[in-house]
Design a protein around this motif. Structure first.
Motif, PDB file in Angstrom:
ATOM      1  N   PHE A  18     -27.043  14.631   4.815  1.00 50.54           N
ATOM      2  CA  PHE A  18     -27.893  15.162   3.753  1.00 50.54           C
ATOM      3  C   PHE A  18     -27.404  14.708   2.382  1.00 50.54           C
ATOM      4  O   PHE A  18     -28.196  14.271   1.536  1.00 50.54           O
ATOM      5  N   LEU A  19     -26.084  14.778   2.171  1.00 53.11           N
ATOM      6  CA  LEU A  19     -25.529  14.350   0.883  1.00 53.11           C
ATOM      7  C   LEU A  19     -25.687  12.851   0.684  1.00 53.11           C
ATOM      8  O   LEU A  19     -25.937  12.386  -0.434  1.00 53.11           O
ATOM      9  N   ALA A  20     -25.558  12.087   1.792  1.00 48.48           N
ATOM     10  CA  ALA A  20     -25.777  10.641   1.694  1.00 48.48           C
ATOM     11  C   ALA A  20     -27.223  10.350   1.311  1.00 48.48           C
ATOM     12  O   ALA A  20     -27.500   9.474   0.464  1.00 48.48           O
TER      13      ALA A  20
ATOM     14  N   TYR B 227     -31.096   8.713  -2.686  1.00 44.50           N
ATOM     15  CA  TYR B 227     -32.336   8.978  -3.405  1.00 44.50           C
ATOM     16  C   TYR B 227     -32.098   8.965  -4.919  1.00 44.50           C
ATOM     17  O   TYR B 227     -32.886   8.382  -5.686  1.00 44.50           O
ATOM     18  N   ALA B 228     -30.997   9.601  -5.355  1.00 50.59           N
ATOM     19  CA  ALA B 228     -30.690   9.627  -6.793  1.00 50.59           C
ATOM     20  C   ALA B 228     -30.491   8.213  -7.332  1.00 50.59           C
ATOM     21  O   ALA B 228     -30.989   7.863  -8.413  1.00 50.59           O
ATOM     22  N   TRP B 229     -29.792   7.380  -6.545  1.00 49.87           N
ATOM     23  CA  TRP B 229     -29.520   6.002  -6.989  1.00 49.87           C
ATOM     24  C   TRP B 229     -30.814   5.188  -7.054  1.00 49.87           C
ATOM     25  O   TRP B 229     -31.064   4.484  -8.047  1.00 49.87           O
ATOM     26  N   THR B 230     -31.654   5.272  -6.018  1.00 56.95           N
ATOM     27  CA  THR B 230     -32.897   4.485  -6.017  1.00 56.95           C
ATOM     28  C   THR B 230     -33.886   5.000  -7.059  1.00 56.95           C
ATOM     29  O   THR B 230     -34.656   4.222  -7.635  1.00 56.95           O
ATOM     30  N   PHE B 231     -33.882   6.298  -7.310  1.00 54.19           N
ATOM     31  CA  PHE B 231     -34.798   6.850  -8.316  1.00 54.19           C
ATOM     32  C   PHE B 231     -34.408   6.373  -9.716  1.00 54.19           C
ATOM     33  O   PHE B 231     -35.269   6.018 -10.534  1.00 54.19           O
TER      34      PHE B 231
ATOM     35  N   MET C 221     -34.978   4.604   3.406  1.00 55.71           N
ATOM     36  CA  MET C 221     -33.601   4.936   3.796  1.00 55.71           C
ATOM     37  C   MET C 221     -33.274   6.388   3.463  1.00 55.71           C
ATOM     38  O   MET C 221     -32.619   7.075   4.244  1.00 55.71           O
ATOM     39  N   SER C 222     -33.736   6.862   2.342  1.00 53.57           N
ATOM     40  CA  SER C 222     -33.517   8.262   1.985  1.00 53.57           C
ATOM     41  C   SER C 222     -34.210   9.188   2.974  1.00 53.57           C
ATOM     42  O   SER C 222     -33.654  10.201   3.401  1.00 53.57           O
ATOM     43  N   VAL C 223     -35.447   8.825   3.348  1.00 55.08           N
ATOM     44  CA  VAL C 223     -36.175   9.613   4.349  1.00 55.08           C
ATOM     45  C   VAL C 223     -35.407   9.640   5.659  1.00 55.08           C
ATOM     46  O   VAL C 223     -35.270  10.689   6.317  1.00 55.08           O
TER      47      VAL C 223
END
Length: 285
Positions: A234-236, A241-245, A254-256
């Motif tokens: 979950f943290l990964a 997600y934070a990095w790609t956003f 990948m986040s999904v």
């Protein structure tokens, strides 16, 4: 109480020739059972010569299978398990029995660092002990020691859980903890084994190492293993997600995948917890 002493043995004629005379001298009233696991040497003959009851298998079925056969045949109210290779001193049995009389259902002889077969085995066993202590919330001094005294009625409740191969000590200890049967540890010294020395086989023993880790977790509380793994995924996923956003303003596949894996692993842990609970359910409870 009547005592039964069970020694699983495979090609341990030399070790038994040294162990059995001392055992008989120290515990003349005890029932002594040697489970001959398909030996090709004089294990059975040496055992009978010293007055032991011998249960012979036509082929090797494993240490755990020998333990189960011996436990079913034992007539004592208390069963003492010990190795047949000369490592366990019969004089230490009385210490286990004395502790058992304090109200415990299992007493295990705990080895120190010098009692390990080699450095690699010692490191692995130290890791097992820490993992089991974390899982149970109790101090586990020696998870894999084969020198132990148990109340026969309690031990037989878990025969169906014991593997035919390795790790019967691990399985039985975790089963006792899970069922709230009190377990105690008594420090012991062990001698070098008689006969062929034990050798570490990196691939085979590495697989065994991983299997024991998962066995410890699944026998006691699977959620304690699966929940941290789920949290890591979950943290990964959150970090990805934070990095790609920030970098591209997107919520990527990948986040999904990482979030989905986190949920699936957690649900598997919950299901495993329910299955584990059923393993310890007894009729009428």
């Amino acid at each position: 109480m009547k005592i039964s002493v069970i020694l699983p043995a495979k090609n341990e004629a030399e070790g038994l020739a040294r162990t059995l005379p001392r055992l008989v001298a120290l515990m003349p009233e005890a029932e002594i059972i040697v489970v001959d696991d398909g030996s090709t040497d004089e294990t059975a003959e040496v055992s009978r010569l010293h007055g032991a009851t011998v249960l012979s298998a036509p082929y090797s079925m494993g240490n755990g299978a020998a333990i189960k056969r011996g436990a079913r045949a034992a007539s004592g109210e208390v069963i003492v398990f010990m190795d047949a290779d000369g490592q366990h001193d019969p004089a230490l049995i009385h210490g286990l029995l004395s502790k058992l009389n304090e109200g415990f259902d299992m007493v295990v002889g705990a080895r120190n660092a010098s009692g390990q077969a080699n450095v690699g085995r010692g490191v692995a066993n130290a890791f097992y002990n820490r993992l089991a202590s974390w899982m149970t919330g109790m101090r586990v001094a020696d998870l894999t020691s084969g020198f132990r005294a148990v109340r026969a009625e309690r031990f037989r409740e878990f025969l169906y859980l014991l593997p035919n191969g390795f790790s019967y000590p691990t399985t039985s200890t975790m089963a006792f903890f899970r069922s709230a049967y009190p377990v105690a540890y008594v420090p012991i010294q062990v001698a070098r084994r008689v006969g062929t020395a034990s050798h570490i086989r990196p691939i085979k023993d590495g697989v065994r190492f991983m299997l024991i880790i998962f066995k410890i977790a699944t026998l006691y509380s699977p959620v304690k293993l699966f929940a941290p793994i789920s949290l890591v995924f979950f943290l990964a996923g959150l970090g990805h997600y934070a990095w790609t956003f920030i970098t591209s303003g997107r919520f990527t596949n990948m986040s999904v995948l990482l979030f989905s894996a986190s949920v699936i692993i957690f649900l598997i842990g919950l299901i495993s917890e329910q299955i584990t609970s059923l393993l310890y359910r007894r009729d009428g409870l």
